[in-house]
Design an enzyme around this catalytic site. Structure first.
Site, mmCIF file in Angstrom:
data_model
loop_
_atom_site.group_PDB
_atom_site.id
_atom_site.type_symbol
_atom_site.label_atom_id
_atom_site.label_comp_id
_atom_site.label_asym_id
_atom_site.label_seq_id
_atom_site.Cartn_x
_atom_site.Cartn_y
_atom_site.Cartn_z
ATOM 1 C CG ASP A 274 -2.138 0.917 0.831
ATOM 2 O OD1 ASP A 274 -2.137 1.708 0.079
ATOM 3 O OD2 ASP A 274 -3.452 0.717 1.496
ATOM 4 C CD GLU A 472 -6.778 5.998 2.248
ATOM 5 O OE1 GLU A 472 -5.890 5.606 3.171
ATOM 6 O OE2 GLU A 472 -6.731 6.134 1.095
HETATM 7 C C1 BGC Z 1 -5.045 3.138 0.361
HETATM 8 C C2 BGC Z 1 -5.316 2.162 -0.719
HETATM 9 C C3 BGC Z 1 -5.287 2.739 -2.134
HETATM 10 C C4 BGC Z 1 -3.907 3.458 -2.307
HETATM 11 C C5 BGC Z 1 -3.735 4.108 -3.612
HETATM 12 C C6 BGC Z 1 -3.869 3.945 0.154
HETATM 13 O O1 BGC Z 1 -3.830 5.185 1.202
HETATM 14 O O2 BGC Z 1 -4.980 2.608 1.551
HETATM 15 O O3 BGC Z 1 -6.711 1.700 -0.796
HETATM 16 O O4 BGC Z 1 -5.372 1.714 -3.046
HETATM 17 O O5 BGC Z 1 -3.878 4.546 -1.086
HETATM 18 O O6 BGC Z 1 -4.261 5.295 -3.775
#
Ligand code: BGC
Length: 611
Positions: A274, A472
């Protein structure tokens, strides 16, 4: 094992290519940069294997054509072959998690929490197919979706990315969604990425990027089991979770990534980290790189630090702290996936079948989203059969989310944290616009004062309330930072903590303006249909009490019309709760708990007679 990756001819091609690659070229394949930090020239110079767009990172005017042009440039650079560079197509990744949601004019589907309430795996398959088309329209070939998190605590800012608190629905969707995206790995396909491996939905106290404390049994039963049908369906990539499991970060977890995922479960695609996910493994980034690579992660989402990552990894290989065999395994997997999905054979993005296609954001695609909205609505209360409404009734429409396409789409729409107002969500309808199309005499109250509300003029009101967008950790809810300190003390490595959305799940405290709007109307004796826009089950006792009918609409996306259709009886209510509705904030409540005592249980959802 995925037959597409086991094809001996394809394996031979990959082995031949691997044999020709230098260490720099191999490490480059394992590196994924963010588009803002890497030009096509740099992509070639460093042999990068992948580029991504972070949420809301968009080229030019953010039209499909801008994306296709950008991808053409990266593609051309990746395929230049000369003494120092091998022609290997890049793979471009985006978070198309509810439609191709970054792009202006895309069809935006309900977030997963709403799709869970539809309990309709075939619908999920159609949604995935449409999403694939709209991704392909932009010349992109990979989406970081579907999220298979089983969210267990509604304080978590990512609850809306989860289909259900229970693995049953998530399991029934996982394979269908992957099949819809990946299709036959031909022209209609994009590469899927199930995430976040593993246990993200079990994060203690709902802290994003926190700690999941569970027995192996429970981890398997609740959080791993949804991955099995996705693997069965041949999913080509898996993203690792920011979380730790019993104190050990998933990004450095050899047992979870190598032994379980690649070993026991025989996953033969590639594993991607991630966003900066390895940074939190150790104080020293150099150490963190080795821990991440040695755990079994194959591609590294190192959006900004990619040059340092490359230098460190090179040094590790030279010193033997990362074995070359690990590098070869990673690159082999990446090349196999690129071959299996036809990237080596496809023409440049602008010449592909669906690039810039007119179906992007089309009525046909929006019809699928509208159906999803209709099926996702959960009717919690309907006193005196107020619903369905009569089109001819004199209806007042109020509430801050009534005419706000940005809010109804939620986070991960055009911008990472979503948008406010109608401006950035092109196409589709706000709830108000949908209502107006069915009941042209309805009146929108433009502000919270609802000065128009008088019983002489209105028979009833629709009040659309709820959350504003978030994504998030910025969607987390917590009282104070004790829980963060506690989680931090349980984890080896560090935690990235974002400012939370609020301090309470009680809607009347979180958004007092909503209750005030409802009360101003009910005080006049006008019955209210309350429609809640939210990414989770909130404490709604006060709003519920004031309402005559109450609808959970989740984050319906661009097609607000679907809500209006059901309010007026053009379609039936059929959504059922895939999340238990709590009476109180703590402890979190989930189907099957001992002493289960929800406000509305898992599976609840009223229907009403059509007119
Ligand atoms: C998230 C992921 C995402 C990635 C790319 C991260 O902060 O946890 O779910 O795919 O960013 O944008």
């Amino acid at each position: 094992m995925n037959p597409a990756l086991q094809n001996p001819e394809l394996q031979k091609k990959v082995d031949n290519l691997l044999a020709r690659m230098s260490l720099d070229q191999k490490i480059g394949q394992m590196t994924q940069a963010e588009r803002m930090t890497c030009t096509p020239e740099q992509l070639k110079q460093y042999h990068l294997g992948s580029i991504l767009s972070g949420g809301g990172s968009t080229p030019g005017e953010n039209r499909p054509a801008d994306w296709v042009d950008m991808n053409d440039a990266y593609w051309a650079a990746s395929l230049e072959e000369d003494a120092d560079h091998l022609a290997i197509p890049l793979i471009y990744g985006v978070d198309a998690i509810h439609g191709n949601n970054n792009v202006l004019g895309a069809t935006v589907f309900p977030h997963n929490i709403g799709l869970g309430a539809t309990n309709d795996p075939d619908l999920l398959n159609s949604i995935a197919q449409v999403t694939a088309r709209e991704i392909l329209a932009t010349g992109v070939e990979w989406t970081f979706a579907p999220t298979l998190a089983v969210a267990r605590d509604n304080h978590w800012g990512r609850v809306y990315e989860s289909y259900s608190e229970d693995p049953e629905i998530v399991r029934s969707y996982a394979g269908k969604f992957v099949e819809g995206l990946q299709a036959d790995l031909g022209d209609d396909s994009v590469v899927a990425c199930v995430k976040h491996w593993v246990g993200d939905g079990g994060t203690n106290n709902g802290i994003d990027q926190g700690e999941t404390t569970l027995s192996l049994n429970e981890l398997e039963r609740t959080h791993m089991s949804p991955y099995y049908p996705a693997l069965e369906a041949g999913v080509l990539t898996v993203m690792v979770s920011f979380n730790s499991w019993n104190g050990d970060k998933c990004h450095g977890h050899q047992a979870l990534v190598t032994d379980v995922l690649k070993g026991q479960l025989k996953f033969d695609g590639f594993v991607v980290s991630d966003w900066d996910g390895i940074d939190y493994l150790a104080e020293d980034y150099y150490q963190a790189v080795a821990l991440g690579v040695n755990s079994g992660i194959d591609m590294f989402m190192v959006p900004e630090n990619w040059q340092t990552f490359i230098q460190h990894l090179r040094k590790h290989v030279e010193l033997g702290t990362v074995p070359l065999s690990r590098i070869d395994d990673a690159v082999r997997r990446i090349l196999l996936v690129k071959h299996a999905c036809g990237l080596f054979d496809k023409p440049r993005p602008s010449q592909r079948k669906w690039s810039n296609h007119a179906s992007f954001g089309s009525d046909e695609h929006r019809a699928v989203a509208r159906e999803a909205v209709q099926k996702s609505l959960v009717l919690l209360k309907n006193d005196g059969n107020l619903l369905p409404l009569q089109r001819k009734s004199r209806i007042l429409v109020a509430g801050k989310n009534a005419d706000n396409r940005g809010h109804q789409c939620g986070g991960f729409t055009v911008a990472w944290q979503g948008t406010d107002g109608n401006e950035f969500i092109e196409g589709g309808t706000s709830l108000w616009e949908g209502i107006q199309s069915l009941s042209p005499t309805a009146v929108l109250s433009e502000d919270g004062s609802v000065a128009e509300a008088s019983p002489e003029n209105f028979d009833c009101a629709i009040v659309v309330i709820g959350e504003r967008p978030y994504a998030e950790g910025m969607g987390d809810i917590r009282m104070n930072n004790d829980v963060i300190v506690e989680a931090g003390s349980q984890i080896k490595g560090s935690m990235k903590v974002l400012e939370p959305y609020g301090h309470t799940l009680e809607l009347a405290e979180l958004h007092p303006e909503d209750l005030a709007t409802i009360q101003r109307i009910t005080e006049q004796g006008i019955p209210c249909v309350v429609v809640l826009i939210s990414g989770r089950t909130l404490l709604i006792n006060k709003e519920l009490e004031q309402s005559t009918a109450f609808v959970a609409a989740w984050l319906p996306g661009s097609e607000g019309q679907g809500v209006a259709d059901v309010l007026f009886g053009d379609a039936n209510f059929q959504g059922k709760l895939a999340f238990s509705w709590p009476k109180k904030a703590r402890p979190p409540i989930n189907r099957g708990d001992k002493d289960y005592d929800p406000l509305f249980p898992y599976g609840y959802g009223l229907t009403c007679q059509r007119t």
